[in-house]
Design a protein around this motif. Structure first.
Motif, PDB file in Angstrom:
ATOM      1  N   ASN A   6       0.820  -1.218   0.000  1.00  0.00           N
ATOM      2  CA  ASN A   6       0.000   0.000   0.000  1.00  0.00           C
ATOM      3  C   ASN A   6       0.857   1.274   0.000  1.00  0.00           C
ATOM      4  O   ASN A   6       0.578   2.213   0.736  1.00  0.00           O
ATOM      5  CB  ASN A   6      -0.950   0.023   1.201  1.00  0.00           C
ATOM      6  N   ASP A   7       1.910   1.272  -0.801  1.00  0.00           N
ATOM      7  CA  ASP A   7       2.809   2.428  -0.936  1.00  0.00           C
ATOM      8  C   ASP A   7       3.489   2.849   0.365  1.00  0.00           C
ATOM      9  O   ASP A   7       3.921   3.988   0.505  1.00  0.00           O
ATOM     10  CB  ASP A   7       2.068   3.630  -1.549  1.00  0.00           C
ATOM     11  N   ARG A   8       3.583   1.939   1.334  1.00  0.00           N
ATOM     12  CA  ARG A   8       4.286   2.256   2.587  1.00  0.00           C
ATOM     13  C   ARG A   8       5.774   2.135   2.371  1.00  0.00           C
ATOM     14  O   ARG A   8       6.245   1.398   1.515  1.00  0.00           O
ATOM     15  CB  ARG A   8       3.818   1.335   3.701  1.00  0.00           C
ATOM     16  N   LYS A   9       6.525   2.854   3.178  1.00  0.00           N
ATOM     17  CA  LYS A   9       7.976   2.862   3.067  1.00  0.00           C
ATOM     18  C   LYS A   9       8.602   2.278   4.326  1.00  0.00           C
ATOM     19  O   LYS A   9       8.016   2.307   5.397  1.00  0.00           O
ATOM     20  CB  LYS A   9       8.469   4.290   2.862  1.00  0.00           C
ATOM     21  N   VAL A  10       9.794   1.771   4.155  1.00  0.00           N
ATOM     22  CA  VAL A  10      10.591   1.310   5.284  1.00  0.00           C
ATOM     23  C   VAL A  10      11.941   1.999   5.167  1.00  0.00           C
ATOM     24  O   VAL A  10      12.441   2.225   4.060  1.00  0.00           O
ATOM     25  CB  VAL A  10      10.724  -0.240   5.303  1.00  0.00           C
ATOM     26  N   GLU A  11      12.524   2.361   6.286  1.00  0.00           N
ATOM     27  CA  GLU A  11      13.803   3.067   6.302  1.00  0.00           C
ATOM     28  C   GLU A  11      14.888   2.170   6.884  1.00  0.00           C
ATOM     29  O   GLU A  11      14.637   1.431   7.843  1.00  0.00           O
ATOM     30  CB  GLU A  11      13.695   4.331   7.158  1.00  0.00           C
TER      31      GLU A  11
END
Length: 126
Positions: A6-11
């Motif tokens: 769902n277009d989430r990001k991880v750093e």
């Protein structure tokens, strides 16, 4: 390779929970503080890890005879490329019916923490 959910990001440097996704065969990456699924990867590396098992989740899996998400590794994400690291010596295993904890598959000794954990397509090394 990281595939966002769902277009989430991880750093890199983010504290995450990682577990095997039985539907797609990839490693699911969940934000440790919010519990939201961030995405999936075929390989990744965590540092300063803890191996966690929810006893209530494990009991439900045994009662239902069906796997569920109750065992995972918590740690700091440092890479999506395992080849940049020397694989640790311990091959990690866990089975909700046969083991009480994550184990070293060679010695059957419990594993609770590890400085470095490498998740590959085929296995987990700590």
């Amino acid at each position: 390779m990281f595939k966002p959910y769902n277009d989430r990001k991880v750093e890199i440097g983010q504290k995450v929970d990682v577990y095997k996704n039985l539907r797609n065969g990839l490693w699911s990456i969940r934000d440790h503080s919010t519990g939201l699924i961030l995405g999936h990867a075929d390989q990744l590396v965590l540092e300063n890890t803890e191996f966690k098992i929810s006893e209530s989740g494990k009991r439900k899996a045994i009662q239902n005879g069906r796997r569920n998400v109750h065992a995972y590794v918590v740690g700091t994400l440092i890479s999506f490329d395992v080849k940049d690291y020397v694989l640790p010596d311990r091959l990690v295993g866990y089975h909700f019916i046969y083991t009480k904890t994550f184990i070293d598959k060679k010695t059957n000794e419990p594993i609770y923490t590890a400085k470095l954990v490498c998740f590959t397509k085929e296995a987990v090394f700590a």
